[in-house]
Design a protein around this motif. Sequence first.
Motif, PDB file in Angstrom:
ATOM      1  N   GLU A   1     122.629  60.511 -29.698  1.00 48.93           N
ATOM      2  CA  GLU A   1     124.300  61.841 -29.070  1.00 48.93           C
ATOM      3  C   GLU A   1     124.150  63.393 -30.077  1.00 48.93           C
ATOM      4  OE1 GLU A   1     128.004  64.007 -27.722  1.00 48.93           O
ATOM      5  OE2 GLU A   1     127.077  61.581 -27.087  1.00 48.93           O
ATOM      6  N   ILE A   2     122.809  63.232 -30.217  1.00 50.44           N
ATOM      7  CA  ILE A   2     122.365  64.937 -31.359  1.00 50.44           C
ATOM      8  C   ILE A   2     121.644  65.292 -30.106  1.00 50.44           C
ATOM      9  CG2 ILE A   2     120.751  65.542 -33.213  1.00 50.44           C
ATOM     10  CD1 ILE A   2     122.079  63.321 -35.320  1.00 50.44           C
ATOM     11  N   PHE A   3     120.598  64.341 -29.542  1.00 49.15           N
ATOM     12  CA  PHE A   3     119.973  65.275 -28.412  1.00 49.15           C
ATOM     13  C   PHE A   3     120.192  65.602 -27.376  1.00 49.15           C
ATOM     14  CE2 PHE A   3     115.172  65.515 -29.525  1.00 49.15           C
ATOM     15  CZ  PHE A   3     114.971  64.724 -30.502  1.00 49.15           C
ATOM     16  N   SER A   4     122.087  64.622 -26.852  1.00 48.92           N
ATOM     17  CA  SER A   4     122.559  64.894 -25.751  1.00 48.92           C
ATOM     18  C   SER A   4     122.740  66.147 -25.700  1.00 48.92           C
ATOM     19  CB  SER A   4     122.907  64.758 -25.578  1.00 48.92           C
ATOM     20  OG  SER A   4     123.064  63.177 -25.356  1.00 48.92           O
ATOM     21  N   GLN A   5     123.641  66.609 -27.181  1.00 49.07           N
ATOM     22  CA  GLN A   5     124.438  67.983 -27.508  1.00 49.07           C
ATOM     23  C   GLN A   5     123.241  69.639 -27.631  1.00 49.07           C
ATOM     24  OE1 GLN A   5     127.633  68.877 -27.870  1.00 49.07           O
ATOM     25  NE2 GLN A   5     127.869  66.827 -27.623  1.00 49.07           N
TER      26      GLN A   5
ATOM     27  N   LEU B   1     106.435  65.381 -18.349  1.00 47.34           N
ATOM     28  CA  LEU B   1     107.155  65.128 -19.016  1.00 47.34           C
ATOM     29  C   LEU B   1     108.376  63.896 -18.372  1.00 47.34           C
ATOM     30  CD1 LEU B   1     107.894  66.932 -22.253  1.00 47.34           C
ATOM     31  CD2 LEU B   1     106.273  64.516 -22.073  1.00 47.34           C
ATOM     32  N   ILE B   2     108.802  65.023 -17.469  1.00 51.69           N
ATOM     33  CA  ILE B   2     110.110  64.781 -16.402  1.00 51.69           C
ATOM     34  C   ILE B   2     108.987  63.907 -14.753  1.00 51.69           C
ATOM     35  CG2 ILE B   2     111.567  65.961 -14.668  1.00 51.69           C
ATOM     36  CD1 ILE B   2     112.048  65.818 -18.235  1.00 51.69           C
TER      37      ILE B   2
ATOM     38  N   TYR C   1     107.929  59.189 -10.973  1.00 49.56           N
ATOM     39  CA  TYR C   1     107.079  57.970 -10.189  1.00 49.56           C
ATOM     40  C   TYR C   1     106.948  56.949 -10.485  1.00 49.56           C
ATOM     41  CZ  TYR C   1     107.543  61.903  -6.608  1.00 49.56           C
ATOM     42  OH  TYR C   1     108.176  62.706  -5.819  1.00 49.56           O
ATOM     43  N   PHE C   2     106.825  57.176 -11.605  1.00 46.07           N
ATOM     44  CA  PHE C   2     106.205  55.430 -12.004  1.00 46.07           C
ATOM     45  C   PHE C   2     107.150  54.728 -12.998  1.00 46.07           C
ATOM     46  CE2 PHE C   2     102.077  57.680 -12.615  1.00 46.07           C
ATOM     47  CZ  PHE C   2     101.692  56.717 -12.784  1.00 46.07           C
ATOM     48  N   GLY C   3     108.686  55.166 -11.926  1.00 46.77           N
ATOM     49  CA  GLY C   3     110.048  54.260 -12.365  1.00 46.77           C
ATOM     50  C   GLY C   3     110.391  54.508 -14.217  1.00 46.77           C
ATOM     51  N   GLU C   4     109.694  55.039 -14.763  1.00 51.15           N
ATOM     52  CA  GLU C   4     110.510  55.573 -16.242  1.00 51.15           C
ATOM     53  C   GLU C   4     111.489  55.777 -16.121  1.00 51.15           C
ATOM     54  OE1 GLU C   4     106.835  56.268 -18.596  1.00 51.15           O
ATOM     55  OE2 GLU C   4     105.366  55.416 -17.460  1.00 51.15           O
ATOM     56  N   THR C   5     112.302  55.217 -17.489  1.00 54.82           N
ATOM     57  CA  THR C   5     113.377  55.630 -17.720  1.00 54.82           C
ATOM     58  C   THR C   5     113.552  57.240 -18.572  1.00 54.82           C
ATOM     59  OG1 THR C   5     114.450  53.337 -18.227  1.00 54.82           O
ATOM     60  CG2 THR C   5     116.014  55.629 -19.395  1.00 54.82           C
ATOM     61  N   MET C   6     113.784  58.426 -18.456  1.00 55.69           N
ATOM     62  CA  MET C   6     114.155  59.692 -18.451  1.00 55.69           C
ATOM     63  C   MET C   6     114.393  60.049 -19.588  1.00 55.69           C
ATOM     64  SD  MET C   6     114.332  62.325 -15.352  1.00 55.69           S
ATOM     65  CE  MET C   6     114.109  60.971 -13.947  1.00 55.69           C
ATOM     66  N   LEU C   7     113.952  59.646 -21.351  1.00 58.37           N
ATOM     67  CA  LEU C   7     114.486  60.346 -22.182  1.00 58.37           C
ATOM     68  C   LEU C   7     115.180  61.610 -22.344  1.00 58.37           C
ATOM     69  CD1 LEU C   7     111.647  58.872 -24.572  1.00 58.37           C
ATOM     70  CD2 LEU C   7     114.539  57.516 -23.395  1.00 58.37           C
TER      71      LEU C   7
ATOM     72  N   ASN D   1     112.878  64.392 -23.710  1.00 63.21           N
ATOM     73  CA  ASN D   1     111.991  64.648 -22.479  1.00 63.21           C
ATOM     74  C   ASN D   1     112.005  65.919 -22.055  1.00 63.21           C
ATOM     75  OD1 ASN D   1     109.810  62.682 -22.967  1.00 63.21           O
ATOM     76  ND2 ASN D   1     109.694  61.853 -21.528  1.00 63.21           N
ATOM     77  N   GLN D   2     113.616  65.900 -21.172  1.00 61.96           N
ATOM     78  CA  GLN D   2     114.790  67.030 -21.385  1.00 61.96           C
ATOM     79  C   GLN D   2     114.647  68.475 -21.653  1.00 61.96           C
ATOM     80  OE1 GLN D   2     117.764  65.061 -19.496  1.00 61.96           O
ATOM     81  NE2 GLN D   2     116.874  63.936 -17.588  1.00 61.96           N
ATOM     82  N   ALA D   3     115.046  67.832 -23.310  1.00 60.91           N
ATOM     83  CA  ALA D   3     115.215  68.731 -23.834  1.00 60.91           C
ATOM     84  C   ALA D   3     114.132  69.748 -24.406  1.00 60.91           C
ATOM     85  CB  ALA D   3     115.425  67.709 -24.801  1.00 60.91           C
TER      86      ALA D   3
END
Length: 300
Positions: free
Chosen positions: A6-10, A212-213, A218-224, A227-229
């Motif tokens: 939640e902290i990273f999302s904010q 990072l994205i 393309y490898f089907g991994e979950t985007m954290l 990584n976006q931050a």
Amino acid sequence: MNEFSEIFSQGYWWLSLLGGLHCLGLGLYIRYIYNERSGNHKLLGSIFSLMALYFFTGLLTNDNAPAPIHLLFILIIPVYFLMMPLLYLYCKRSLNEINHPIGFSRHFYPAIIVAVLVLATSGLRLIFGHHWPKFELEQLSKLTDLHLLSMLLPALLFIQTGWYFFYIIKMLSRYPGRAARVHQNTLKDIKFRWLLVLTLALMSNWLIRTVLIIIPFYFGETMLVINQAATTLTLLLTVYLLAIYGLKQITRAAFLRGKLAQISPQKTPMQASQQLLSSEELAYLHQLMKEDEQSKESKQ
């Protein structure tokens, strides 16, 4: 773990908002206040406006999006196909000092073609589809038209970006080196260094975003969220550094122009006291030349 996420999302939300507002303000300032006779400032303003759009997409979530978020991202992606053509045209016009109106370049055609393809596919899906597609690529047989677009568009954007970076670096490498320079050439060097820094900054962010994205996608991994931050924070720091460096280069260019104007030679007629011969001496020489011509004519 949920609190950490939640902290990273904010943090990611606030970074996106801050970056979007700053890029939008910078783009509007360059386009409407910092004017150039060549019109190249419009291209640079458009580049920062596209960066603002990228930041603002980070504000979209499943809760506040007006439509399914994956559909919104598919509709936005065609706009990103304008980024590299704008950078290429900006570098080309700046290096070659092109002053004629920009107009509509053929470099914008791919973005239009992709936009038409996306709109047509989405429209058909809205008309004939009963449910929004999901991005669960468990089996190849479950792929739909929007699924294919979601995989095809990032790949095309990746290829286009790499292609334009290659030609921009090739164009910049042709710029001749200058060791001993006068002030006018120094002004050209300031412009060249700005274009080089701008290109390398965008290339660095492109590589970070790819690692990072795009590759995890393309490898089907979950985007954290982390990584976006990280990509958003890197781009935001890049915008700040570009703004500081650009302001420094503008100040230096203004100083050199003023210095060049002060030392430019003024063509004024020489005074009689500064001439090598006086008026009497010049009149005497003129008389001798006239007598010499008369003597030649008499001999003939």
